[in-house]
Design an enzyme around this catalytic site. Structure first.
Site, PDB file in Angstrom:
ATOM      1  N   ASP A  98      -8.640  12.603  16.852  1.00  0.00           N
ATOM      2  CA  ASP A  98      -8.634  11.217  17.311  1.00  0.00           C
ATOM      3  C   ASP A  98      -9.817  10.977  18.241  1.00  0.00           C
ATOM      4  O   ASP A  98      -9.990  11.678  19.239  1.00  0.00           O
ATOM      5  CB  ASP A  98      -7.318  10.924  18.032  1.00  0.00           C
ATOM      6  CG  ASP A  98      -7.125   9.445  18.279  1.00  0.00           C
ATOM      7  OD1 ASP A  98      -7.987   8.825  18.941  1.00  0.00           O
ATOM      8  OD2 ASP A  98      -6.114   8.908  17.812  1.00  0.00           O
ATOM      9  N   ARG A 137     -12.498  15.421   8.253  1.00  0.00           N
ATOM     10  CA  ARG A 137     -13.361  15.667   7.085  1.00  0.00           C
ATOM     11  C   ARG A 137     -14.807  15.903   7.511  1.00  0.00           C
ATOM     12  O   ARG A 137     -15.276  15.282   8.468  1.00  0.00           O
ATOM     13  CB  ARG A 137     -13.279  14.489   6.109  1.00  0.00           C
ATOM     14  CG  ARG A 137     -11.885  14.305   5.549  1.00  0.00           C
ATOM     15  CD  ARG A 137     -11.771  13.057   4.719  1.00  0.00           C
ATOM     16  NE  ARG A 137     -10.822  12.107   5.264  1.00  0.00           N
ATOM     17  CZ  ARG A 137     -10.666  10.861   4.841  1.00  0.00           C
ATOM     18  NH1 ARG A 137     -11.426  10.405   3.878  1.00  0.00           N
ATOM     19  NH2 ARG A 137      -9.779  10.068   5.390  1.00  0.00           N
ATOM     20  N   ASN A 189       0.874  -1.172   0.000  1.00  0.00           N
ATOM     21  CA  ASN A 189       0.000   0.000   0.000  1.00  0.00           C
ATOM     22  C   ASN A 189       0.910   1.221   0.000  1.00  0.00           C
ATOM     23  O   ASN A 189       1.446   1.616   1.028  1.00  0.00           O
ATOM     24  CB  ASN A 189      -0.889  -0.034   1.248  1.00  0.00           C
ATOM     25  CG  ASN A 189      -1.855   1.145   1.300  1.00  0.00           C
ATOM     26  OD1 ASN A 189      -1.781   2.060   0.475  1.00  0.00           O
ATOM     27  ND2 ASN A 189      -2.746   1.132   2.274  1.00  0.00           N
ATOM     28  N   ARG A 239      -2.681  -2.004  -3.362  1.00  0.00           N
ATOM     29  CA  ARG A 239      -3.906  -1.259  -3.114  1.00  0.00           C
ATOM     30  C   ARG A 239      -3.881  -0.040  -4.031  1.00  0.00           C
ATOM     31  O   ARG A 239      -2.926   0.739  -4.021  1.00  0.00           O
ATOM     32  CB  ARG A 239      -3.956  -0.786  -1.664  1.00  0.00           C
ATOM     33  CG  ARG A 239      -5.179   0.035  -1.412  1.00  0.00           C
ATOM     34  CD  ARG A 239      -5.117   0.765  -0.107  1.00  0.00           C
ATOM     35  NE  ARG A 239      -6.340   1.504   0.096  1.00  0.00           N
ATOM     36  CZ  ARG A 239      -6.415   2.627   0.790  1.00  0.00           C
ATOM     37  NH1 ARG A 239      -5.331   3.115   1.360  1.00  0.00           N
ATOM     38  NH2 ARG A 239      -7.552   3.257   0.932  1.00  0.00           N
ATOM     39  N   ASN A 275     -12.964  -0.692  18.179  1.00  0.00           N
ATOM     40  CA  ASN A 275     -12.424  -0.397  19.521  1.00  0.00           C
ATOM     41  C   ASN A 275     -13.285   0.468  20.421  1.00  0.00           C
ATOM     42  O   ASN A 275     -12.839   0.840  21.507  1.00  0.00           O
ATOM     43  CB  ASN A 275     -11.055   0.288  19.369  1.00  0.00           C
ATOM     44  CG  ASN A 275     -10.033  -0.655  18.795  1.00  0.00           C
ATOM     45  OD1 ASN A 275      -9.730  -1.683  19.382  1.00  0.00           O
ATOM     46  ND2 ASN A 275      -9.509  -0.316  17.626  1.00  0.00           N
ATOM     47  N   HIS A 277     -13.071   2.382   0.475  1.00  0.00           N
ATOM     48  CA  HIS A 277     -12.929   1.330   1.495  1.00  0.00           C
ATOM     49  C   HIS A 277     -13.592   0.023   1.044  1.00  0.00           C
ATOM     50  O   HIS A 277     -13.971  -0.813   1.863  1.00  0.00           O
ATOM     51  CB  HIS A 277     -13.592   1.722   2.846  1.00  0.00           C
ATOM     52  CG  HIS A 277     -13.086   2.978   3.462  1.00  0.00           C
ATOM     53  ND1 HIS A 277     -13.924   3.965   3.938  1.00  0.00           N
ATOM     54  CD2 HIS A 277     -11.838   3.409   3.697  1.00  0.00           C
ATOM     55  CE1 HIS A 277     -13.204   4.952   4.429  1.00  0.00           C
ATOM     56  NE2 HIS A 277     -11.924   4.643   4.299  1.00  0.00           N
ATOM     57  N   GLU A 300      -7.883  -5.665   5.120  1.00  0.00           N
ATOM     58  CA  GLU A 300      -7.886  -5.328   3.698  1.00  0.00           C
ATOM     59  C   GLU A 300      -6.723  -6.010   2.977  1.00  0.00           C
ATOM     60  O   GLU A 300      -6.838  -6.421   1.828  1.00  0.00           O
ATOM     61  CB  GLU A 300      -7.757  -3.812   3.528  1.00  0.00           C
ATOM     62  CG  GLU A 300      -9.015  -3.078   3.955  1.00  0.00           C
ATOM     63  CD  GLU A 300      -8.773  -1.625   4.293  1.00  0.00           C
ATOM     64  OE1 GLU A 300      -8.224  -1.364   5.377  1.00  0.00           O
ATOM     65  OE2 GLU A 300      -9.134  -0.759   3.492  1.00  0.00           O
ATOM     66  N   HIS A 317     -17.539   1.048   8.384  1.00  0.00           N
ATOM     67  CA  HIS A 317     -16.071   1.152   8.472  1.00  0.00           C
ATOM     68  C   HIS A 317     -15.797   2.526   9.077  1.00  0.00           C
ATOM     69  O   HIS A 317     -15.910   3.553   8.407  1.00  0.00           O
ATOM     70  CB  HIS A 317     -15.466   1.030   7.071  1.00  0.00           C
ATOM     71  CG  HIS A 317     -13.976   1.223   7.036  1.00  0.00           C
ATOM     72  ND1 HIS A 317     -13.096   0.184   6.813  1.00  0.00           N
ATOM     73  CD2 HIS A 317     -13.205   2.322   7.221  1.00  0.00           C
ATOM     74  CE1 HIS A 317     -11.863   0.640   6.857  1.00  0.00           C
ATOM     75  NE2 HIS A 317     -11.895   1.942   7.093  1.00  0.00           N
ATOM     76  N   LEU A 318     -15.493   2.521  10.382  1.00  0.00           N
ATOM     77  CA  LEU A 318     -15.341   3.790  11.095  1.00  0.00           C
ATOM     78  C   LEU A 318     -13.917   3.923  11.592  1.00  0.00           C
ATOM     79  O   LEU A 318     -13.516   3.246  12.551  1.00  0.00           O
ATOM     80  CB  LEU A 318     -16.323   3.849  12.277  1.00  0.00           C
ATOM     81  CG  LEU A 318     -17.800   3.565  11.938  1.00  0.00           C
ATOM     82  CD1 LEU A 318     -18.630   3.409  13.197  1.00  0.00           C
ATOM     83  CD2 LEU A 318     -18.372   4.673  11.054  1.00  0.00           C
ATOM     84  N   GLY A 319     -13.139   4.748  10.921  1.00  0.00           N
ATOM     85  CA  GLY A 319     -11.749   4.963  11.324  1.00  0.00           C
ATOM     86  C   GLY A 319     -11.430   6.430  11.187  1.00  0.00           C
ATOM     87  O   GLY A 319     -12.310   7.279  11.390  1.00  0.00           O
TER      88      GLY A 319
END
Ligand code: AMP
Length: 404
Positions: free
Chosen positions: A284, A241, A7, A91, A336, A180, A385, A208-210
């Site tokens: 974060d 974002r 990647n 990727r 998490n 994603h 991934e 997909h929460l990052g």
């Protein structure tokens, strides 16, 4: 057969080497700060001590050379000869409308990827660079491109078109693409496997929460809608974002604040979301949770906007699919944060979503977290991934062999 997954980002290269005979991970690592001062590499061979190198890494060529050296190293290496790497999976962020699956890299693919750099100016150029360097250094290994956008190419026209003059779709291909995709596909397949069902017969929502987030509706095994679109800022709020906003805000702010195109882009992509709404506390999610628990109002309101946004997408996509069998949480936050999962699911009992507080109390583990009698199964699935990229690479290589 050993497959290297690469990647390649603008200043970093993430890699993993898999033995695809049993899908085991042989080594992983990260080359960072390429072309910047203080560049370094961290290499983690499975079952051995990790290796850290602080050396000058002026470009991607040097970065990939270091990866190969680490994999071959007498002490920290996991292979004896470079020829053991049978193929490389890359990727690639944007495959546009052309690719609905992974492809073997060649000059024709390169031309198309170069055309798509306009759609992903930050991502596709370093992705292409990584492929070219690998091709040069490992000329015998086939290079396979696995696209973030490919899984979403099944989204129907009524869901991918925006309500803009149609000429912009025709001229510039302005539409929803979604990202994603490799992660959404991996976790949906894994969830179906855990439930002992076939993905082709399920209605699933994957969250997909990052740092970057997207939510996808998967019906009968294919993506039917997703929250990221043309760029990577729509949907729910993210680290920096903005998520969905009324487009009217953009020209309004540009005029009021006398902002250039670059400045406005910077606000939408880098100064909004968690960092913007919390007035600079953090991008974060962990920091926001700690602050909110201490009673910080800015952190609380940011998290409230996040929880509400996710909940709205779950409702919308349940309607879009006329039902829901499974809800899946993944990526840094999704895997998490029991608190986030609890907050979101708490008010979704109307949809038949009942999570079990005890089962929900997990971090970074794959498990069912809904009550046994919950109509909709809720799961946490740790995303992988890279393994998905390795699987696609293997499949394409096998296909090549069978056609020779
Ligand atoms: P990713 O982009 O998938 O690496 O996810 C990054 C996001 O995941 C950040 O907002 C982190 O706060 C969040 N995250 C990662 N680890 C944890 C954790 N142990 N607890 C809560 N949030 C976490």
């Amino acid at each position: 057969m050993k497959v290297l997954v690469v990647n390649s980002g603008s200043s970093s290269i993430k890699y993993r080497l898999f033995d695809m005979d049993n899908e085991s991970l042989l080594a992983k690592g990260l080359v960072e700060r390429i072309g910047i001062h203080d560049s370094l590499m961290n290499h983690y061979p499975t079952g051995k001590e990790p290796m850290r190198k602080e050396v000058d890494i002026p470009d991607h060529r040097k970065g990939i050379e270091l990866v190969i050296d680490a994999l071959l190293d007498k002490k920290f290496g996991v292979i004896e000869d470079i020829s053991e790497i049978s193929a490389i999976g890359h990727r690639v962020v944007h495959g546009g409308e052309k690719y609905s699956g992974s492809v073997l890299f060649n000059d024709d693919v390169l031309k198309i990827l170069e055309e798509y750099t306009e759609l992903a100016p930050l991502h596709n150029p370093p992705n292409i660079l990584g492929i070219k360097v690998c091709q040069e250094l490992l000329p015998k290994a086939p290079q396979v491109c696995v696209f973030d956008t490919a899984f979403h190419q099944t989204i129907p026209e009524y869901a991918y078109l925006y309500g803009l003059p149609y000429q912009y779709y025709e001229k510039y291909r302005v539409r929803r693409y979604g990202f994603h995709g490799t992660s959404h596909k991996y976790v949906a397949l894994k969830a179906a496997e855990i439930l002992g069902r076939n993905l082709n017969e399920l209605k699933v929502i994957t969250c997909h929460l990052g740092n970057g987030s997207s939510i996808t509706a998967i019906k009968d095994g294919i993506s039917v809608d997703t929250s990221l679109g043309f760029g990577t800022i729509s949907g729910v709020i993210m680290g920096t974002r903005c998520g969905d906003i009324d487009p009217a805000v953009i020209p309004f702010l540009m005029k009021k604040e006398n902002l250039s195109y670059e400045e406005m882009n910077d606000i939408l992509y880098k100064k909004s979301g968690f960092i913007g709404l919390s007035e600079g506390i953090s991008s974060d999610k962990r920091d926001l949770e700690i602050k909110a628990e201490e009673g910080d109002e800015k952190a609380r309101r940011t998290l409230d906007v996040l929880y509400y946004g996710i909940k709205k997408f779950i409702g919308a996509y349940t309607a879009a699919m006329n039902g829901l069998d499974a809800l899946v949480f993944t990526a840094g936050i999704g895997e998490n944060s029991p608190r986030l999962r609890k907050k979101i699911c708490a008010e979704l009992s109307f949809f038949g979503i009942e999570i079990d507080e005890l089962k929900n109390n997990i971090k970074g583990k794959t498990s069912i977290i809904s009550k046994d009698n919950s109509k909709v199964k809720v799961l946490v699935v740790t995303t992988n991934e890279e393994l998905m990229i390795a699987r696609d690479t293997l499949e394409i290589c096998n296909h090549m062999k069978n056609n020779i």
